[in-house]
Design a protein around this motif. Structure first.
Motif, mmCIF file in Angstrom:
data_model
loop_
_atom_site.group_PDB
_atom_site.id
_atom_site.type_symbol
_atom_site.label_atom_id
_atom_site.label_comp_id
_atom_site.label_asym_id
_atom_site.label_seq_id
_atom_site.Cartn_x
_atom_site.Cartn_y
_atom_site.Cartn_z
ATOM 1 N N ILE A 194 -3.092 5.135 5.432
ATOM 2 C CA ILE A 194 -1.769 4.506 5.396
ATOM 3 C C ILE A 194 -0.859 5.221 4.410
ATOM 4 O O ILE A 194 -1.219 5.429 3.245
ATOM 5 C CB ILE A 194 -1.890 3.020 5.021
ATOM 6 C CG1 ILE A 194 -2.691 2.274 6.096
ATOM 7 C CG2 ILE A 194 -0.506 2.389 4.851
ATOM 8 C CD1 ILE A 194 -2.966 0.834 5.752
ATOM 9 N N GLY B 81 -2.374 5.222 0.545
ATOM 10 C CA GLY B 81 -3.768 4.786 0.596
ATOM 11 C C GLY B 81 -4.233 3.949 -0.572
ATOM 12 O O GLY B 81 -5.417 3.617 -0.664
ATOM 13 N N LEU C 291 -3.900 -5.622 9.139
ATOM 14 C CA LEU C 291 -3.974 -4.198 9.467
ATOM 15 C C LEU C 291 -4.863 -3.961 10.684
ATOM 16 O O LEU C 291 -4.561 -3.112 11.533
ATOM 17 C CB LEU C 291 -4.497 -3.411 8.265
ATOM 18 C CG LEU C 291 -3.567 -3.370 7.039
ATOM 19 C CD1 LEU C 291 -4.255 -2.654 5.882
ATOM 20 C CD2 LEU C 291 -2.252 -2.692 7.379
ATOM 21 N N ILE D 226 -3.786 0.349 -2.847
ATOM 22 C CA ILE D 226 -3.255 -1.010 -2.816
ATOM 23 C C ILE D 226 -2.538 -1.327 -4.121
ATOM 24 O O ILE D 226 -3.061 -1.061 -5.204
ATOM 25 C CB ILE D 226 -4.377 -2.036 -2.568
ATOM 26 C CG1 ILE D 226 -5.024 -1.799 -1.207
ATOM 27 C CG2 ILE D 226 -3.828 -3.457 -2.631
ATOM 28 C CD1 ILE D 226 -6.203 -2.705 -0.931
ATOM 29 N N LEU E 24 -6.202 -6.932 5.119
ATOM 30 C CA LEU E 24 -7.053 -6.127 6.002
ATOM 31 C C LEU E 24 -7.071 -6.695 7.418
ATOM 32 O O LEU E 24 -7.115 -5.949 8.397
ATOM 33 C CB LEU E 24 -8.473 -6.058 5.434
ATOM 34 C CG LEU E 24 -8.630 -5.303 4.107
ATOM 35 C CD1 LEU E 24 -10.063 -5.391 3.610
ATOM 36 C CD2 LEU E 24 -8.209 -3.857 4.254
ATOM 37 N N ILE F 89 0.868 -1.189 0.000
ATOM 38 C CA ILE F 89 0.000 0.000 0.000
ATOM 39 C C ILE F 89 0.899 1.232 0.000
ATOM 40 O O ILE F 89 1.882 1.296 0.755
ATOM 41 C CB ILE F 89 -0.927 0.040 1.233
ATOM 42 C CG1 ILE F 89 -1.810 -1.210 1.295
ATOM 43 C CG2 ILE F 89 -1.786 1.299 1.234
ATOM 44 C CD1 ILE F 89 -2.623 -1.306 2.573
ATOM 45 N N ALA G 239 3.067 -1.530 8.553
ATOM 46 C CA ALA G 239 2.329 -0.393 7.991
ATOM 47 C C ALA G 239 2.647 0.875 8.758
ATOM 48 O O ALA G 239 2.818 0.845 9.985
ATOM 49 C CB ALA G 239 0.827 -0.678 8.038
ATOM 50 N N SER H 268 -8.469 2.037 8.392
ATOM 51 C CA SER H 268 -8.722 2.764 7.147
ATOM 52 C C SER H 268 -7.481 2.737 6.273
ATOM 53 O O SER H 268 -6.419 3.244 6.660
ATOM 54 C CB SER H 268 -9.122 4.215 7.451
ATOM 55 O OG SER H 268 -9.310 4.929 6.251
ATOM 56 N N ILE H 269 -7.597 2.128 5.098
ATOM 57 C CA ILE H 269 -6.470 2.049 4.173
ATOM 58 C C ILE H 269 -6.044 3.441 3.717
ATOM 59 O O ILE H 269 -4.864 3.708 3.495
ATOM 60 C CB ILE H 269 -6.840 1.169 2.957
ATOM 61 C CG1 ILE H 269 -6.995 -0.294 3.405
ATOM 62 C CG2 ILE H 269 -5.782 1.267 1.862
ATOM 63 C CD1 ILE H 269 -7.402 -1.227 2.303
#
Length: 238
Positions: free
Chosen positions: A141, A109, A130, A111, A127, A106, A154, A137-138
């Motif tokens: 990141i 934000g 994480l 992928i 996920l 990632i 992360a 929340s991606i």
């Protein structure tokens, strides 16, 4: 030493001796290969562990198998593993051959689907990892990496990082290493040596500050500042 060689049948004592010798030899081999072998399971570590485990298991499970051959083979594999570790530390081409590169999963934000496939992991697994790192929340990141050992690390964008005491200009005490100094009524000698205090000093501190006999202390700690804290005694109810 009859237990060391292959036989039709072994007595209980001989089986015990095989187990003891096999255990000690495997412990010595693991120690020789280094802490890295047990601290993180890389590709080469996994292969080595499988081979060594299967080799040692044969004489420990069959009286017909002698122990000399498996021990020699294990010793050779241990030496090869040690040499391989040295080569990976000294030569980049050799390291790239046995250690996969870090993959960006990632970034900002988004992928990276291609790298996700290279790592052979699903979005659901990503996920899940994480969430275990308390990241929900991606989009927050900054970057997430697939490490050579198989772990996912992360890092959030700086604006989403928790506020620290330094950010708030709040005075803080310096970090002090803390060790258990009394456990279940017994004084730990390693803590005394580490912090340079004597048993008499501990006894005086307990007598003057806590007025609790050492034998009644379940847990007490000592830090680098020579601060003694009694965490729990036999009088405390759980």
């Amino acid at each position: 030493m009859e237990f060391f060689f292959g036989q039709d049948q072994l007595s209980m004592f001989q089986w015990i001796m095989r187990g003891v010798i096999g255990y000690l030899f495997l412990a010595a081999a693991t120690k020789f290969m280094g802490q890295r072998f047990i601290s993180q399971l890389r590709f080469i570590d996994f292969i080595t562990a499988l081979i060594v485990g299967s080799i040692i298991a044969k004489p420990l499970g069959s009286s017909a198998e002698g122990m000399a051959g498996p021990f020699i083979t294990t010793a050779v594999i241990s030496v090869l593993y040690y040499i391989n570790t040295l080569l990976t530390l000294k030569f980049n081409p050799w390291r790239k051959l046995f250690e996969p590169s870090t993959l960006i999963l990632i970034k900002n934000g988004k992928i990276n689907i291609a790298n996700l496939k290279k790592a052979k992991i699903t979005m659901e697994y990503l996920l899940s990892v994480l969430r275990m790192q308390h990241i929900y929340s991606i989009e927050n990141i900054g970057i997430a990496l697939w490490e050579p050992g198989g772990a996912i690390t992360a890092f959030l964008h700086t604006e989403y990082n928790p506020v620290s005491k330094k950010d708030m200009n709040i005075p803080t005490e310096p970090f002090r290493l803390t060790k258990i100094v009394i456990k279940e009524g017994l004084i730990k000698e390693d803590a005394l040596e580490l912090f340079g205090v004597s048993r008499e000093w501990i006894e005086d501190q307990m007598k003057n500050n806590y007025k609790v006999p050492i034998k009644e202390v379940i847990l007490a700690t000592l830090d680098e500042g020579k601060t003694l804290k009694v965490i729990q005694t036999t009088a405390d109810k759980v």
